[in-house]
Design a protein around this motif. Sequence first.
Motif, PDB file in Angstrom:
ATOM      1  N   LYS A 247      36.961  40.310  48.022  1.00 52.19           N
ATOM      2  CA  LYS A 247      36.662  41.271  46.968  1.00 52.19           C
ATOM      3  C   LYS A 247      36.869  40.604  45.610  1.00 52.19           C
ATOM      4  CE  LYS A 247      37.868  45.557  49.392  1.00 52.19           C
ATOM      5  NZ  LYS A 247      38.690  46.793  49.352  1.00 52.19           N
ATOM      6  N   ILE A 248      36.038  40.944  44.667  1.00 49.24           N
ATOM      7  CA  ILE A 248      36.193  40.497  43.279  1.00 49.24           C
ATOM      8  C   ILE A 248      36.081  41.726  42.384  1.00 49.24           C
ATOM      9  CG2 ILE A 248      35.240  39.132  41.397  1.00 49.24           C
ATOM     10  CD1 ILE A 248      34.256  37.139  43.439  1.00 49.24           C
ATOM     11  N   GLU A 249      37.103  41.952  41.574  1.00 45.74           N
ATOM     12  CA  GLU A 249      37.124  43.095  40.668  1.00 45.74           C
ATOM     13  C   GLU A 249      37.038  42.617  39.228  1.00 45.74           C
ATOM     14  OE1 GLU A 249      40.153  46.672  39.298  1.00 45.74           O
ATOM     15  OE2 GLU A 249      40.305  45.854  41.335  1.00 45.74           O
ATOM     16  N   LEU A 250      36.065  43.149  38.493  1.00 48.60           N
ATOM     17  CA  LEU A 250      35.860  42.808  37.085  1.00 48.60           C
ATOM     18  C   LEU A 250      36.154  44.027  36.226  1.00 48.60           C
ATOM     19  CD1 LEU A 250      32.415  40.955  37.439  1.00 48.60           C
ATOM     20  CD2 LEU A 250      34.715  39.974  37.602  1.00 48.60           C
ATOM     21  N   THR A 251      36.922  43.830  35.173  1.00 44.74           N
ATOM     22  CA  THR A 251      37.215  44.907  34.227  1.00 44.74           C
ATOM     23  C   THR A 251      36.919  44.412  32.814  1.00 44.74           C
ATOM     24  OG1 THR A 251      39.530  44.186  34.267  1.00 44.74           O
ATOM     25  CG2 THR A 251      38.941  46.058  35.661  1.00 44.74           C
ATOM     26  N   PRO A 252      35.630  44.345  32.448  1.00 44.05           N
ATOM     27  CA  PRO A 252      35.279  43.837  31.113  1.00 44.05           C
ATOM     28  C   PRO A 252      35.780  44.704  29.975  1.00 44.05           C
ATOM     29  CG  PRO A 252      33.360  44.738  32.251  1.00 44.05           C
ATOM     30  CD  PRO A 252      34.455  44.687  33.248  1.00 44.05           C
ATOM     31  N   SER A 253      36.081  45.989  30.268  1.00 38.77           N
ATOM     32  CA  SER A 253      36.625  46.868  29.233  1.00 38.77           C
ATOM     33  C   SER A 253      37.520  47.895  29.904  1.00 38.77           C
ATOM     34  CB  SER A 253      35.499  47.564  28.458  1.00 38.77           C
ATOM     35  OG  SER A 253      34.853  48.515  29.281  1.00 38.77           O
ATOM     36  N   ASP A 254      38.203  48.677  29.092  1.00 37.27           N
ATOM     37  CA  ASP A 254      39.086  49.705  29.633  1.00 37.27           C
ATOM     38  C   ASP A 254      38.313  50.852  30.272  1.00 37.27           C
ATOM     39  OD1 ASP A 254      41.273  48.283  28.784  1.00 37.27           O
ATOM     40  OD2 ASP A 254      41.486  49.400  26.900  1.00 37.27           O
ATOM     41  N   THR A 255      37.003  50.927  30.011  1.00 37.50           N
ATOM     42  CA  THR A 255      36.210  52.057  30.505  1.00 37.50           C
ATOM     43  C   THR A 255      35.196  51.652  31.577  1.00 37.50           C
ATOM     44  OG1 THR A 255      34.592  51.768  28.726  1.00 37.50           O
ATOM     45  CG2 THR A 255      36.447  53.275  28.315  1.00 37.50           C
ATOM     46  N   PHE A 256      35.211  50.378  31.971  1.00 34.88           N
ATOM     47  CA  PHE A 256      34.200  49.925  32.932  1.00 34.88           C
ATOM     48  C   PHE A 256      34.841  48.986  33.949  1.00 34.88           C
ATOM     49  CE2 PHE A 256      30.498  47.085  34.009  1.00 34.88           C
ATOM     50  CZ  PHE A 256      29.821  48.032  34.757  1.00 34.88           C
ATOM     51  N   ARG A 257      34.550  49.239  35.227  1.00 35.20           N
ATOM     52  CA  ARG A 257      35.104  48.448  36.327  1.00 35.20           C
ATOM     53  C   ARG A 257      34.020  48.184  37.353  1.00 35.20           C
ATOM     54  NH1 ARG A 257      36.995  50.480  41.367  1.00 35.20           N
ATOM     55  NH2 ARG A 257      38.443  49.107  42.468  1.00 35.20           N
ATOM     56  N   VAL A 258      33.977  46.951  37.858  1.00 34.08           N
ATOM     57  CA  VAL A 258      33.030  46.571  38.902  1.00 34.08           C
ATOM     58  C   VAL A 258      33.815  45.949  40.049  1.00 34.08           C
ATOM     59  CG1 VAL A 258      30.976  45.242  39.496  1.00 34.08           C
ATOM     60  CG2 VAL A 258      31.250  46.120  37.167  1.00 34.08           C
ATOM     61  N   LEU A 259      33.541  46.394  41.272  1.00 39.17           N
ATOM     62  CA  LEU A 259      34.196  45.840  42.447  1.00 39.17           C
ATOM     63  C   LEU A 259      33.133  45.379  43.440  1.00 39.17           C
ATOM     64  CD1 LEU A 259      36.825  45.319  44.056  1.00 39.17           C
ATOM     65  CD2 LEU A 259      36.538  47.605  45.046  1.00 39.17           C
ATOM     66  N   PHE A 260      33.048  44.055  43.647  1.00 33.44           N
ATOM     67  CA  PHE A 260      32.161  43.477  44.648  1.00 33.44           C
ATOM     68  C   PHE A 260      32.968  43.218  45.924  1.00 33.44           C
ATOM     69  CE2 PHE A 260      30.354  42.069  40.565  1.00 33.44           C
ATOM     70  CZ  PHE A 260      29.060  42.570  40.690  1.00 33.44           C
ATOM     71  N   ALA A 261      32.387  43.547  47.069  1.00 38.04           N
ATOM     72  CA  ALA A 261      33.083  43.351  48.339  1.00 38.04           C
ATOM     73  C   ALA A 261      32.113  42.818  49.380  1.00 38.04           C
ATOM     74  CB  ALA A 261      33.701  44.660  48.828  1.00 38.04           C
ATOM     75  N   ALA A 262      32.625  41.957  50.265  1.00 40.82           N
ATOM     76  CA  ALA A 262      31.841  41.430  51.377  1.00 40.82           C
ATOM     77  C   ALA A 262      32.767  41.234  52.568  1.00 40.82           C
ATOM     78  CB  ALA A 262      31.165  40.115  51.001  1.00 40.82           C
ATOM     79  N   ASP A 263      32.266  41.512  53.763  1.00 37.88           N
ATOM     80  CA  ASP A 263      33.067  41.305  54.969  1.00 37.88           C
ATOM     81  C   ASP A 263      32.164  40.882  56.111  1.00 37.88           C
ATOM     82  OD1 ASP A 263      32.643  43.871  56.947  1.00 37.88           O
ATOM     83  OD2 ASP A 263      32.428  44.445  54.849  1.00 37.88           O
ATOM     84  N   TYR A 264      32.753  40.164  57.082  1.00 32.08           N
ATOM     85  CA  TYR A 264      32.009  39.704  58.254  1.00 32.08           C
ATOM     86  C   TYR A 264      32.981  39.532  59.407  1.00 32.08           C
ATOM     87  CZ  TYR A 264      29.652  36.597  61.516  1.00 32.08           C
ATOM     88  OH  TYR A 264      29.134  36.033  62.655  1.00 32.08           O
ATOM     89  N   LEU A 265      32.558  39.963  60.583  1.00 31.14           N
ATOM     90  CA  LEU A 265      33.374  39.786  61.775  1.00 31.14           C
ATOM     91  C   LEU A 265      32.478  39.422  62.948  1.00 31.14           C
ATOM     92  CD1 LEU A 265      36.247  40.035  63.023  1.00 31.14           C
ATOM     93  CD2 LEU A 265      35.621  42.355  63.694  1.00 31.14           C
ATOM     94  N   HIS A 266      32.792  38.304  63.601  1.00 30.14           N
ATOM     95  CA  HIS A 266      32.116  37.920  64.838  1.00 30.14           C
ATOM     96  C   HIS A 266      33.054  38.180  66.000  1.00 30.14           C
ATOM     97  CE1 HIS A 266      29.766  35.836  67.843  1.00 30.14           C
ATOM     98  NE2 HIS A 266      30.857  35.194  68.203  1.00 30.14           N
ATOM     99  N   SER A 267      32.502  38.758  67.060  1.00 29.22           N
ATOM    100  CA  SER A 267      33.339  39.132  68.192  1.00 29.22           C
ATOM    101  C   SER A 267      32.624  38.856  69.498  1.00 29.22           C
ATOM    102  CB  SER A 267      33.691  40.622  68.109  1.00 29.22           C
ATOM    103  OG  SER A 267      34.353  41.063  69.270  1.00 29.22           O
ATOM    104  N   ARG A 268      33.384  38.410  70.475  1.00 31.69           N
ATOM    105  CA  ARG A 268      32.923  38.394  71.864  1.00 31.69           C
ATOM    106  C   ARG A 268      33.918  39.210  72.676  1.00 31.69           C
ATOM    107  NH1 ARG A 268      30.393  34.452  76.363  1.00 31.69           N
ATOM    108  NH2 ARG A 268      28.588  35.009  75.098  1.00 31.69           N
TER     109      ARG A 268
END
Length: 759
Positions: A247-268
């Motif tokens: 996850k990467i969280e960006l807060t360029p200002s006190d009124t704006f927030r962006v949260l990018f998230a990525a996940d991956y799981l391989h299973s057998r």
Amino acid sequence: MFLGFRKRRTPGGTFALRVAAPLGIGLGAMIVGTMPARSADETANQDVENVVVTATKRNESLQKVPLAVSVVDGEQAAQENLNNLNDISSIVPSLNFRNGASNKDQGLFIRGMGTVTTSPGAEPSVSTVIDGVALDRPGQATLDLLDVERIEVLRGPQGTLFGKNASAGVVNIVTQQPTEEAHGYGDVSYFGGGDEFRAKAGVSGALVPGKAKGLLSVLSSDYGGNVTNVYNGDKVNGYDHNGARTKIELTPSDTFRVLFAADYLHSRETIPSGVISSTNITYPGGVTTANPAFANLISPVQASAGNTNINTNTNTHADDDNGGVSAQLDWSIGNHTLTSISAYRKWKNGQLQDFDRTSSSLNKQIVDHGELDFDQISQELRLASPTGQFLEYVTGLYYLHTVDDEVYSRTDTATSGTVNNGTARYGTRGDNYSAFGEATFNFTDDFRGIAGARVIRDELSYYHGRVSTAADTGISASSPYATGNTSDLGYADRVGLQYDLTRKATTYVTYSHGYKGPAYNVFFNMVPSTQGAALKAETSNSYEIGLKTKTLEDRLLFNAALFHTTFDNYQANFPNLVNGAVVTNLINAGQVSSRGFEADFTAKPCKQLTFTGNLAATDARIDHTLVTPKNWPINGEPLPFTPKWKTNLRADYRIPVNEDYAITLGTNYRWQSKVQYDLSESPDTIQKAYGIWDADISLNNLASSWRITLLAKNVLDKTYSSYLQSSGATSTSGTAGYVYRWVPRDAERYFGINLRKDF
């Protein structure tokens, strides 16, 4: 278990203190803590505190939410080797799980309600949401839980805020967020009973102080299994998982927030297609049909209720790739908050199954192979008003697009060597558009009204075609390429009243209407000319009365709820025979209902000792249906996967050794009454009542932030089955069948150790 505090950064940038009490599940919560670097004396509080949940799409105290909600702490669950929703369901009384040879075949039930189907043309009745993103297929959410902060189980229809496929409830999974301060951890575990090894690690911290922060977590786990294939000596019923989340969280200002998230799981997964537990079939009239021929075919395996051996010449397994990306944007517009969540998820699943469950050349060999390719794109836009005023509301728009393509093949090899096969190619396309909102009217400081609604437009289409060399066991004849489409306009709503008896006691009464859209029963043996009609939408009406309270100077938390829910056009799988083999058909089974009582408590009679307990009494039954195959009446019979009684009790005693060290002794006992696993109400698919006792002891170094835990699971070595299924029989005097079971991880006693270090 530990009572502890976690410092959590809120979206607005301020720090909030999350307080968590030890394990306790039920209406109010299962609340467990973490282990920060505080002294043993400092962490030993006598108050039972609350947690903050997002069950209403806001951060709100659990004790003030007018909903029946359970909360499971993710870190503590992982420490106790509870690693997926199947494990979690064992300790949440109102949540139950349907097992299968692949996660494609699994599903969740809340208060007796859930959908069992492998058809891509039907959604679950219990919605699973991960970090605000609703998953359209139940199999997307049944693998390992990685870096989970908490799991919120919302019971009853939740369609107003969580969408159309929440007619029975929601499992809301919230994963860890990036931290401003640098933090890392390593966590390793080893468990016997099949050589299970698990390792996790993660780092979090500021990338640009005050402006950007990130998180990266990885997982690797391996389990040999607790079932032996005598054909080749292999251990099965295990897994191999590898995954990551960032996850990467960006807060360029006190009124704006962006949260990018990525996940991956391989299973057998090497879950067998069934472990034979009986070679007899018992009919409702009391007639028992034996199958000695099949008993000889699986020899030297001896069928029994506790059997953990198979004899198959096909290595049943499933390979699964599951992942996605999302972007959440939060704007503060005056006193309002505008949130946008855009997400894409990908799911690929391949499975190979030994359908005949034998290795003998004297028996027909049937092998199944399936491939699934699923994509979903979703967009949610919502606006939240400020709190502390007469009218508080959350409103928004939602869109979901899904694409499913599958190929399924079955090969039958007769004892004569004749080979017949069939291959079906099928899939679905779906679109969901909705507008929603829910409001709270604060008539006084103590008295509130709740009203919400969601309007839903569903569009669903399918295609299907099958090529077969000949009709054979479990294989229908060739079916030409066919298509179909349907659409529906539905709604969900919720109204209620809430009244605070005191500052620490609140009551509520609510009515909810749930909706799950129309469905198609698209599967390998589908015959579109006779089975191509769309199933009607499933709807529910639910009434609930609840009490949430703390008393005795905050040393006792007690919550309770009464509920009654009726489902119309219940979408369910019902077994049928195709050329002598059992297949399941998704149908509108009729009207079913669920009523019951839920309660939980957490008590701290002194600083060192904590008791927690919870109970679900659920009477879920089939009220009316015309489905009576083989003259087996099912009206008035219980719904599958729902014991009438289910409870979980725990005690934790914390012993401060000195300023830096503490020892915690924990013990847990869970019990449930008998449960039926099959909608046909076969007497052979009933699991008798059972209880499981676990125990653990932890040594915690608070100054250096490390912990070592020793665990004993199923101390009394009680055997049970997490699922039972009948192969069926054509008649009381005809071809006999058999019963097979799924063997849970803790079907026998085992021990383990967990080590964790935070830095």
